[in-house]
Design an enzyme around this catalytic site. Structure first.
Site, PDB file in Angstrom:
ATOM      1  N   ASP A  13      -6.324   8.776   1.386  1.00 37.41           N
ATOM      2  CA  ASP A  13      -7.865   8.466   0.892  1.00 37.41           C
ATOM      3  C   ASP A  13      -7.805   6.979   1.047  1.00 37.41           C
ATOM      4  O   ASP A  13      -8.932   6.749   0.304  1.00 37.41           O
ATOM      5  CB  ASP A  13      -7.971   9.148  -0.614  1.00 37.41           C
ATOM      6  CG  ASP A  13      -7.093   8.343  -1.571  1.00 37.41           C
ATOM      7  OD1 ASP A  13      -6.138   8.049  -1.101  1.00 37.41           O
ATOM      8  OD2 ASP A  13      -7.291   8.582  -2.660  1.00 37.41           O
ATOM      9  N   GLU A  14      -7.296   6.378   1.655  1.00 30.93           N
ATOM     10  CA  GLU A  14      -7.601   4.925   1.683  1.00 30.93           C
ATOM     11  C   GLU A  14      -7.317   4.333   3.214  1.00 30.93           C
ATOM     12  O   GLU A  14      -6.362   4.508   3.865  1.00 30.93           O
ATOM     13  CB  GLU A  14      -6.499   4.038   0.684  1.00 30.93           C
ATOM     14  CG  GLU A  14      -6.688   4.485  -0.714  1.00 30.93           C
ATOM     15  CD  GLU A  14      -6.221   3.436  -1.649  1.00 30.93           C
ATOM     16  OE1 GLU A  14      -6.378   3.703  -2.934  1.00 30.93           O
ATOM     17  OE2 GLU A  14      -5.628   2.375  -1.290  1.00 30.93           O
TER      18      GLU A  14
END
Length: 400
Positions: A125-126
């Site tokens: 998620d990054e």
DNA sequence: TCTGGGGTCCTTTTCCTT
DNA sequence: TCTGAAGGAAAAGGACCC
């Protein structure tokens, strides 16, 4: 160079934010059925009422993430579920569904690379984005492009994200946390004193609990206080490399480029048992788990097209202490039986009289499968073990 | 009732050979 | 045959991150 750091809150279902919801725990039998029932539904539309309450959960496991409503009660990532259940028994417990997260992860990264192709993958998620060469990337200090990315991600996935814009990755990452859950923060070089120095050292990506504790013992709480220390003093107390890095980080300096491609270094599978197991008493069960781990690692290697020659095991005892053993073979392999054999030899070198809570199998020194079989450079005679040579002894029965 | 799983990188220790 | 230094590779552990 300007960098974006985009942090996408992949696991934080926007529609659930008002409810105390916790995601995590070990997979239980019912979970697969429930997830199957909801297959294809957008994450945010899963009917949470179908899922159990945290207080009814028994067994091991930790929280992967929690809604802000749940965090009000003091629960958060990495907390044991039993402890969390005491703090917030009424929370709804959703099982983790990594297959689903990976789908969303791919989609949001596709959206970003269509807009800004220089993207570094930092996990599910990054990402980091270098927008130096993106048309319009400099407009409004980067805010325009950040807004465009946020909107495009939301349109494609229904997920919100926070974005930090700064001259480098280190500061961009810190900036992305200023305005959660869906903010945009721009930090300029001149903002260092006002925006970065008041923060606790722990906010630096690379300062973990151990370093933070040590810094605090020396009376250093904030990044500004860290910046005030002489580099020599930091090096003396934290080592040449890390001490020097701490000083640079406190002054907001970071030259690392945004890296768009990388090869894996190792690949592993590990599992925590539902109850602690004993090598003798639970021999059959452990043996089956061990073999299965080797098969899964081998399957992962083959699916991804890699082979490796350093085979290792990891185990964790009931007191949570971990040990590792590994063994470098003469030849690369992606074969389950070979892995199992080498890992079995590693197992013989550890204390198996104590109860175990975790077992893992790892393969390192990877290369792409099909690479020509050039032996790794060896100045002297190979120090590595030969499986067949060791196998010739009588003492080769697998332990489990 | 503690504490997941999959990684990376770095440092220190150990082993081997010359 | 023993001893010790030097240096590389492998092994082991630990900190950190998502």
């Amino acid at each position: 160079m300007d960098a974006f750091y985009a942090s996408v809150e992949l696991l934080r279902y926007p529609q659930l934010q008002g409810l105390p919801v916790v995601i995590g725990g070990r997979r239980r039998r019912d979970d697969d059925a429930l997830l199957q029932d909801h297959a294809g539904l957008p994450l945010a539309e899963i009917p949470v009422a179908d899922f159990p309450l945290l207080k009814d959960y028994t067994g091991r496991g930790v929280i992967t993430t929690a809604t802000y409503a749940a965090r009000q009660f003091g629960v958060g990532s990495a907390m044991g579920l039993m402890k969390a259940a005491k703090l917030c028994p009424q929370a709804i417990l959703l099982p983790v569904d990594f297959d689903e997260y990976r789908k969303y992860s791919r989609r949001f990264k596709e959206v970003i690379t269509e807009i800004a192709p220089v993207m570094e993958d930092r996990g599910v998620d990054e990402v980091y984005i270098d927008f130096t060469d993106v048309p319009g990337g400099q407009r409004d200090g980067g805010r325009s492009l950040a807004r465009l990315i946020q909107k495009s991600i939301f349109d494609a996935t229904g997920l919100t994200c926070s974005i930090g814009v700064a001259p480098n990755k280190l500061i961009a990452k810190m900036a992305s946390e200023f305005n959660k859950p869906k903010g945009i923060s721009v930090v300029l070089p001149d903002d260092l004193q006002a925006l970065i120095w008041p923060l606790p050292c722990r906010k630096i990506n690379g300062v973990g609990p151990k370093t933070d504790e040590k810094l605090q013992a020396h009376g250093i709480q904030t990044i500004g206080e860290l910046a005030a220390r002489e580099p020599g003093w930091l090096i003396e107390h934290f080592g040449r490399s890390y001490g020097a890095w701490l000083h640079e980080a406190a002054w907001g300096r970071d030259e690392r480029p945004v890296v768009t491609e990388s090869e894996p270094v190792s690949l592993s599978r590990e599992t925590t048992f539902e109850r602690d197991l004993h090598a003798v008493r639970d021999k059959a069960e452990l043996g089956a788990i061990f073999t299965s781990l080797c098969e899964r690692v081998a399957a992962d290697l083959q699916r991804k097209g890699y082979e490796g020659r350093t085979i290792g095991i990891k185990l964790r005892y009931d007191d949570f202490k971990s040990v590792t053993r590994d063994l470098t073979l003469e030849h690369y392999t992606a074969d389950a039986k070979t892995l199992r054999q080498a890992a079995g030899l590693c197992l013989k070198r550890v204390d198996l009289s104590r109860r175990l809570r975790l077992l893992g199998v790892r393969v390192g020194s990877l290369r792409r499968q099909g690479t020509e079989d050039v032996a790794p450079q060896q100045q002297f005679a190979p120090a590595s073990a030969s499986l067949s040579a060791m196998d010739s002894g009588a003492d080769t029965l697998p332990l489990f």
